[in-house]
Design an enzyme around this catalytic site. Sequence first.
Site, short mmCIF file in Angstrom:
data_model
loop_
_atom_site.label_atom_id
_atom_site.label_comp_id
_atom_site.label_asym_id
_atom_site.label_seq_id
_atom_site.Cartn_x
_atom_site.Cartn_y
_atom_site.Cartn_z
N GLU A 27 0.82 -1.22 0.00
CA GLU A 27 0.00 0.00 0.00
C GLU A 27 0.85 1.27 0.00
OE1 GLU A 27 -2.72 -2.99 0.45
OE2 GLU A 27 -0.99 -2.72 1.75
N ASP B 282 -7.04 -4.71 -4.65
CA ASP B 282 -6.42 -5.26 -3.45
C ASP B 282 -6.91 -6.68 -3.20
OD1 ASP B 282 -4.90 -5.47 -1.14
OD2 ASP B 282 -6.39 -4.52 0.13
N MET C 87 1.74 5.89 18.29
CA MET C 87 1.14 7.02 17.59
C MET C 87 2.26 7.85 16.97
SD MET C 87 -1.27 9.11 16.67
CE MET C 87 -1.22 10.80 16.04
#
Length: 693
Positions: free
Chosen positions: A195, A316, A658
């Site tokens: 991706e 995909d 994060m």
Amino acid sequence: MKKNIFKIIPLKLIIILVLFSCQSNKESNLTLADGTDGNWLLHGLNYSETRFSPLTDIKESNINQLGLDWSLDLGLKRGIEATPIVRDGVMYLTGPWSIVFAVDLRTHSLLWKYDPEVPKSFGEKGCCDVVNRGVALYENKVYVGTFDGRLISLDSKTGKKIWEVLTIDQSKPYTITGAPRVVNNKVIIGNGGAELGVRGYFTAYDADSGKQVWRFYTVPGDPSNPFENEAMEKAAKTWTGTWWKYGGGGTVWDAMAFDPDLNLLYVGTGNGSPWDRNKRSPEGGDNLYLSSILAINPDTGKLIWHYQTTPGDSWDFTATQHMVLTDLNIEGKKRKVLIQAPKNGFFYVLDRTNGELISAEKFTYVNWADSVNLKTGRPVENKWARYDKANIDLAPNFNGAHNWQPMAFNSNLNLVYIPARETFSNYGQDTTWVYNKSGFGTGVGWNLAIGSVDSRPTIKDAKATNIGKLIAWDPINQKEVWSVEQDNIWNGGLLTTASNLVFQGTADGRITAYNGLNGQLIWEANLQNGILAPPITYLVDGIQYITVITGWGGGYGMKNKHTNYILPGTIYTFKIGGKSELPSEMPLYARDLINPKWELDYNKSGKGETLYYKYCATCHVVAENGGGVAPDLGYSFMVGTEAFEKVVLEGLLLPNGMPKFDNRLTKEEVNNIQHFIINMARSKSDKNKSTEE
């Protein structure tokens, strides 16, 4: 004069030596692994990856006595997708961030833990959480692939590192989430990242030293450079444009199986990079070896044959889903076959000796193609399927009719059990896509300049959309025998046994057992936390156990959850007569949508919308369902405060995975994103109030 050795060595000692020799041989010669000794030595139990256990002590007549025996909190949140490996009373498994655990199954305690210390900044390089699907065990070594691209060999007794090798270019967005396989004294490992723009490959390393033996690329590189082999030269003829600049894709992030008699390693390859073929290969082409099953000589890395499930993939539709090797009687002839139910919705039966397509039929609702031509092996696509002339609602979608969660094959019943789903999504041309500047490199969007085709599944065509299904499939007659409809699409992998049971964990936190003949639910236990990992079964001191590991996450789980809380991953082990208490039901946590006391600027909100969907929407939602592993920002107490800026720009929560965006976003842009989040939350709050009134 020669002496008779059997007169010198006592008979009892001879028996012990023979048994020890057999056990040692089984540990070093993995071709013998089949579960009859009570161990679970390979990822799919055996090289054929059937996940069919010969153990029968747990059966329908006593399953109402199946109870929890013990549990072990692993202390980590995020997704757990690992299939545990069990040998001689020790279980080896992985958790998030590629951490390895060894557990004593007699004392139910941790023997050792190995943390490869993956840098948390690597978290954003993966599309689908920092998961790992397990280890490989061979002789005295445990092998694990790490999220940041290393292959590590550990001492199975102590967890101490023996050797380590870097398998990727860490400047590129490669990751490893799949389990290694050991074949002919070689450790085979692939990677992910299609991706985000990489070139796929998988590599064989010497199991003893870690030295690279061979590497096979799944798509061709820059044709101005010499091709690595004949397979790449052949593949390049099926590509157009300057695909190599975009990576090409074809990453090998999961499925493998091995036939020791044929000496063939079977490998499933992934999607294109970007998804949309119109962008990566603008003049068309099959784009070998995307979305393909490859048969490789494991000693040399040479391609023997290939079969492409989705030529020129634009959706995909990976072929990295679980493959099973078995022998089936088809039209009166015994055939050595490979069976697979990949994302694209067709169930394939191939002759594994030569790649010949025997049959292919839809196992869930499919609208992108009508059928598969058995002479050419190619799908018969619907004329609008490429979404180049119209926006479409396509089924199945990128989540697939079946994803990485392993299926299981009961050879007694000749039934394949598939953790399937009915899905659809919108597909269209992303006219704003620019390589390396789009954040998430799919190249798929919604083109407002062209019309749409009404292709959405109807009640007549499919019972529902975006639902889960547990399917029992007859691979000989290519038909469904029974199915169970499930509320959630993201349920766990499967285990089947010779007592004709089927076990599965679910997104809403239950471990379930079904009658494999008719699909009747005959037992369940609520573990209060989402389950992705497949269950396994094994013997310890002659007693059969069932183990499943909870731990919610994965790509779908980043945004969605189906239990009240997301709890730390935990090993749960059951036996007949188990007396331990199940976890208590968790109360709902009532929260209000955020409504910071600041003046909302709709112009800034408009600017923030684009940025939000570019940088945040991969993991987060706003005011939708409370979020999954990544919180719903509509409920975040940080939004509208200085803390939000510190998280986004300074990496305050980097230890949690994060990422920080100081090199991509300005303070003004972060402020715009907050305006958008608050606007969305207030709109949802106002709508809820209106509904209540």
